[in-house]
Design an enzyme around this catalytic site. Structure first.
Site, PDB file in Angstrom:
ATOM      1  N   ASN A 119      -4.999 -19.640   4.636  1.00 13.96           N
ATOM      2  CA  ASN A 119      -3.552 -19.799   4.854  1.00 13.96           C
ATOM      3  C   ASN A 119      -3.077 -19.316   6.224  1.00 13.96           C
ATOM      4  O   ASN A 119      -2.097 -19.835   6.756  1.00 13.96           O
ATOM      5  CB  ASN A 119      -2.750 -19.159   3.712  1.00 13.96           C
ATOM      6  CG  ASN A 119      -3.033 -17.696   3.538  1.00 13.96           C
ATOM      7  OD1 ASN A 119      -4.142 -17.247   3.791  1.00 13.96           O
ATOM      8  ND2 ASN A 119      -2.048 -16.949   3.115  1.00 13.96           N
ATOM      9  N   GLY A 192      -8.619 -13.074   0.368  1.00 18.50           N
ATOM     10  CA  GLY A 192      -8.550 -14.262  -0.486  1.00 18.50           C
ATOM     11  C   GLY A 192      -8.045 -13.912  -1.867  1.00 18.50           C
ATOM     12  O   GLY A 192      -7.327 -12.926  -2.042  1.00 18.50           O
ATOM     13  N   SER A 193      -8.454 -14.707  -2.830  1.00 22.63           N
ATOM     14  CA  SER A 193      -7.905 -14.552  -4.177  1.00 22.63           C
ATOM     15  C   SER A 193      -8.534 -13.377  -4.925  1.00 22.63           C
ATOM     16  O   SER A 193      -9.656 -12.958  -4.621  1.00 22.63           O
ATOM     17  CB  SER A 193      -8.140 -15.837  -4.967  1.00 22.63           C
ATOM     18  OG  SER A 193      -9.524 -16.059  -5.081  1.00 22.63           O
ATOM     19  N   GLU A 214      -8.608  -7.815   0.588  1.00 20.33           N
ATOM     20  CA  GLU A 214      -7.197  -8.137   0.863  1.00 20.33           C
ATOM     21  C   GLU A 214      -6.851  -9.306  -0.049  1.00 20.33           C
ATOM     22  O   GLU A 214      -7.156 -10.455   0.269  1.00 20.33           O
ATOM     23  CB  GLU A 214      -7.015  -8.512   2.341  1.00 20.33           C
ATOM     24  CG  GLU A 214      -7.348  -7.398   3.321  1.00 20.33           C
ATOM     25  CD  GLU A 214      -6.232  -6.362   3.456  1.00 20.33           C
ATOM     26  OE1 GLU A 214      -5.115  -6.606   2.968  1.00 20.33           O
ATOM     27  OE2 GLU A 214      -6.488  -5.288   4.033  1.00 20.33           O
ATOM     28  N   CYS A 248       0.474 -14.673   1.794  1.00 16.10           N
ATOM     29  CA  CYS A 248       0.104 -13.728   0.726  1.00 16.10           C
ATOM     30  C   CYS A 248       1.222 -12.753   0.413  1.00 16.10           C
ATOM     31  O   CYS A 248       1.362 -12.319  -0.720  1.00 16.10           O
ATOM     32  CB  CYS A 248      -1.164 -12.975   1.108  1.00 16.10           C
ATOM     33  SG  CYS A 248      -1.009 -12.102   2.667  1.00 16.10           S
ATOM     34  N   GLU A 338       0.361 -16.532  -9.079  1.00 19.48           N
ATOM     35  CA  GLU A 338       0.942 -16.470  -7.736  1.00 19.48           C
ATOM     36  C   GLU A 338       1.304 -17.890  -7.309  1.00 19.48           C
ATOM     37  O   GLU A 338       0.485 -18.811  -7.440  1.00 19.48           O
ATOM     38  CB  GLU A 338      -0.102 -15.875  -6.785  1.00 19.48           C
ATOM     39  CG  GLU A 338       0.372 -15.751  -5.359  1.00 19.48           C
ATOM     40  CD  GLU A 338      -0.713 -15.220  -4.433  1.00 19.48           C
ATOM     41  OE1 GLU A 338      -1.828 -14.931  -4.910  1.00 19.48           O
ATOM     42  OE2 GLU A 338      -0.437 -15.100  -3.234  1.00 19.48           O
TER      43      GLU A 338
HETATM   44  P1  NAD Z   1     -10.288 -17.954  -1.837  1.00 19.25           P
HETATM   45  O1  NAD Z   1     -10.626 -16.711  -2.557  1.00 19.25           O
HETATM   46  O2  NAD Z   1     -10.411 -19.256  -2.516  1.00 19.25           O
HETATM   47  O3  NAD Z   1     -11.160 -18.097  -0.490  1.00 19.25           O
HETATM   48  C1  NAD Z   1     -11.274 -17.074   0.445  1.00 19.25           C
HETATM   49  C2  NAD Z   1     -12.662 -17.040   1.007  1.00 19.25           C
HETATM   50  O4  NAD Z   1     -13.598 -16.826  -0.025  1.00 19.25           O
HETATM   51  C3  NAD Z   1     -13.091 -18.332   1.708  1.00 19.25           C
HETATM   52  O5  NAD Z   1     -13.734 -17.996   2.914  1.00 19.25           O
HETATM   53  C4  NAD Z   1     -14.026 -18.986   0.724  1.00 19.25           C
HETATM   54  O6  NAD Z   1     -15.027 -19.744   1.351  1.00 19.25           O
HETATM   55  C5  NAD Z   1     -14.634 -17.799   0.015  1.00 19.25           C
HETATM   56  N1  NAD Z   1     -15.022 -18.114  -1.355  1.00 19.25           N
HETATM   57  C6  NAD Z   1     -14.333 -18.893  -2.228  1.00 19.25           C
HETATM   58  N2  NAD Z   1     -14.973 -18.943  -3.417  1.00 19.25           N
HETATM   59  C7  NAD Z   1     -16.060 -18.158  -3.295  1.00 19.25           C
HETATM   60  C8  NAD Z   1     -17.127 -17.802  -4.189  1.00 19.25           C
HETATM   61  N3  NAD Z   1     -17.195 -18.255  -5.437  1.00 19.25           N
HETATM   62  N4  NAD Z   1     -18.093 -16.963  -3.710  1.00 19.25           N
HETATM   63  C9  NAD Z   1     -18.052 -16.502  -2.455  1.00 19.25           C
HETATM   64  N5  NAD Z   1     -17.060 -16.819  -1.575  1.00 19.25           N
HETATM   65  C10 NAD Z   1     -16.095 -17.636  -1.978  1.00 19.25           C
HETATM   66  O7  NAD Z   1      -8.826 -17.657  -1.346  1.00 19.25           O
HETATM   67  P2  NAD Z   1      -7.843 -18.625  -0.644  1.00 19.25           P
HETATM   68  O8  NAD Z   1      -7.431 -19.718  -1.585  1.00 19.25           O
HETATM   69  O9  NAD Z   1      -8.379 -18.995   0.686  1.00 19.25           O
HETATM   70  O10 NAD Z   1      -6.585 -17.639  -0.435  1.00 19.25           O
HETATM   71  C11 NAD Z   1      -5.546 -17.548  -1.358  1.00 19.25           C
HETATM   72  C12 NAD Z   1      -5.428 -16.185  -1.936  1.00 19.25           C
HETATM   73  O11 NAD Z   1      -5.664 -15.189  -0.955  1.00 19.25           O
HETATM   74  C13 NAD Z   1      -4.046 -15.889  -2.455  1.00 19.25           C
HETATM   75  O12 NAD Z   1      -4.149 -15.184  -3.653  1.00 19.25           O
HETATM   76  C14 NAD Z   1      -3.430 -15.015  -1.384  1.00 19.25           C
HETATM   77  O13 NAD Z   1      -2.402 -14.188  -1.820  1.00 19.25           O
HETATM   78  C15 NAD Z   1      -4.613 -14.249  -0.935  1.00 19.25           C
HETATM   79  N6  NAD Z   1      -4.413 -13.782   0.418  1.00 19.25           N
HETATM   80  C16 NAD Z   1      -4.327 -12.447   0.641  1.00 19.25           C
HETATM   81  C17 NAD Z   1      -4.097 -11.975   1.918  1.00 19.25           C
HETATM   82  C18 NAD Z   1      -3.991 -10.513   2.225  1.00 19.25           C
HETATM   83  O14 NAD Z   1      -3.969 -10.187   3.394  1.00 19.25           O
HETATM   84  N7  NAD Z   1      -3.958  -9.656   1.243  1.00 19.25           N
HETATM   85  C19 NAD Z   1      -3.949 -12.894   2.959  1.00 19.25           C
HETATM   86  C20 NAD Z   1      -4.051 -14.239   2.691  1.00 19.25           C
HETATM   87  C21 NAD Z   1      -4.304 -14.689   1.424  1.00 19.25           C
END
Ligand code: NAD
Length: 461
Positions: A119, A192-193, A214, A248, A338
């Protein structure tokens, strides 16, 4: 895949070997590398702009204001302060160790892995990378494959300018990340999530590797009826619809005190038009939804009966209008996960007790915002509710202040970064007692006579 497995192993071994040569520990070396990162990013700004526009129509202004400027700021801050941050820190020495000196050495952890989200593809991969470099580590960056063009741009720019044994971008999705996670790192920094956060932590546990997570969650935004409605609406609209709501720390939903609705909603409508116009689909400053999967997920959350602003969408363009939903309850579909998109539900409340208990009965949010004037109510929320960080009479902007640690708590994450906190996150603080050889009191040695115990008691308790 076998080939890739070997490549990842080799890459990590290469970085470990390079780190053990101690080159990255020199503060001057780190400063030079940070300056080089800044120079190569600036020289390639138009490439970065183009890539992120392709990913989700993020404008050059937003790319600068919400991505690159934050990374540049982190670099400049580190360059300016690194000598102080990395300096040995003297602390007092207790009586038992006198005469002697005590100090703390901030040392780099070693080989680190940064996994970014889509994002804010640049900021969320490059800011932790900058912190890791400032602290003297080697780094492998794995940007999100979902923002593919931005990932390619970062890989090209970084990999063309830095040696893989020091700093390298690895591209890929679940398969590649799963393989990478099998390697032994000294720190993993993941954004990420929450669900994937658990996978990361499990994989890291095998190697006892510390993690920063995060994560996300539903960040409440409480609006009291004594709030300055115009400014509240203006700031909330900016924070919510920035990046198409895919932030996020965006206010996920509004908890609005009863009696304020007419005024608040009128201001919200006015501010939305002021920012994106009567036809947001034509606005060059309104970001699109990242992909069809997220688009469909968001469309399913729109309850037409409850829409008071927007609610329309264009599938081919992955466009969803800035949408406000009224008369929402915690049982509604939109309140179950979310939102991460341009949909803003409003839930009304008349009791602060109820509001606090509702928030506390759910996972700890990444952010919480309060708009109002009554210090007693504001302080009560700050005292009683646990959340990552937030703002009073503003939203999202707290993350732009590098003097504030940025991170979640509970389900919204662990660990933090930004400014000096990022440096600390990627450092180990090694404690050293440097003892004089002049004196050697007998008190700690056997025989354990009763006078020794009495003296110890006196001195320690
Ligand atoms: P995501 O978890 O789908 O992906 C993030 C990363 O994880 C990517 O690089 C992806 O390749 C990797 N990934 C995905 N699935 C994986 C798996 N099974 N095994 C290993 N790696 C894997 O997250 P997203 O959809 O990119 O982001 C959305 C979420 O992130 C939301 O919940 C948002 O609130 C959160 N977020 C948090 C922050 C923060 O700073 N706290 C910032 C941005 C987004």
């Amino acid at each position: 895949m076998e080939m890739q497995k070997n490549n990842f192993r080799k890459l990590v071994q290469l970085q470990q070997y390079y780190f053990n040569g101690n080159i990255t520990k020199s503060v001057d070396f780190r400063i030079a590398q940070l300056k080089k990162i800044l120079a190569v990013l600036k020289a390639n700004e138009s490439v970065l702009d183009e890539a992120i526009y392709k990913d989700f129509r993020k404008s050059s202004f937003e790319n600068y204001a919400t991505e690159l400027s934050l990374v540049y700021h982190e670099i400049n801050l580190a360059v300016k302060n690194l000598k102080v941050w990395a300096k040995r820190q003297r602390v007092n020495t207790d009586w038992a160790n006198t005469p002697g000196k005590s100090y703390i050495i901030a040392e780099p952890l070693g080989t680190t892995l940064v996994i970014g989200a889509w994002n804010y593809p640049y900021q969320l991969s490059l800011s932790p990378m900058v912190a890791a470099i400032a602290a003297g580590n080697t780094v492998i960056v794995k940007p999100s494959e979902i923002s593919l063009n931005s990932s390619h741009a970062m890989a090209k720019i970084i990999n063309d300018n830095f040696e893989p044994q020091y700093l390298h971008v690895v591209e890929g999705g679940v398969e590649e990340t799963t393989e990478l996670l099998k390697q032994k790192f000294d720190k993993i920094f993941y954004t990420g999530s929450t669900s994937v956060g658990k996978i990361i932590m499990k994989a890291a546990a095998v190697n006892l590797c510390p993690v920063v997570l995060e994560l996300g969650g539903k960040s409440p935004c409480i609006v009291f009826k004594d709030a300055s409605m115009k400014i509240a609406a203006k700031r909330i609209v900016w924070a919510k619809f920035l990046n198409g709501g895919q932030t996020c720390v965006a206010p996920d939903y509004i908890l609005l005190e009863k009696g304020a609705k007419t005024k608040f909603v009128a201001e919200l409508k006015r501010q939305i038009v002021a920012v994106v116009g009567e036809h947001p689909e034509e606005s060059e400053s309104f970001v699109r939804i990242i992909n069809p999967r997220h688009f469909q997920r968001l469309v399913n959350l729109i309850d037409k009966e409850k829409v008071i602003v927007g609610g329309n969408y264009l599938k081919d363009d992955l466009y969803i209008a800035p949408t406000v939903m009224d008369r929402v309850s915690f049982e509604d579909e939109v309140m179950q996960e979310e939102i991460f998109g341009p949909i803003l539900p409003i839930i009304e409340f008349d009791s602060l007790d109820w509001t606090i208990s509702q928030i506390k009965s759910r996972p700890k949010p990444l952010a919480l915002y309060i708009f109002g004037k009554n210090k007693k109510s504001i302080n009560r929320i700050l005292f009683e509710v646990s959340f990552g960080g937030g703002a009073v009479n503003d939203a999202v902007m707290h993350l732009s202040n590098s003097n504030l640690p940025f991170g979640g708590v509970g389900n919204s994450g662990m660990g933090n970064y930004h400014g000096k906190y990022g440096f600390d996150t990627f450092s180990h603080f090694k404690s050293i007692l440097d003892k004089s050889t002049l004196l050697e009191p007998t008190i700690k040695y056997a025989p354990y006579l009763s006078w020794k115990r009495k003296l110890l008691q006196k001195l320690i308790e």
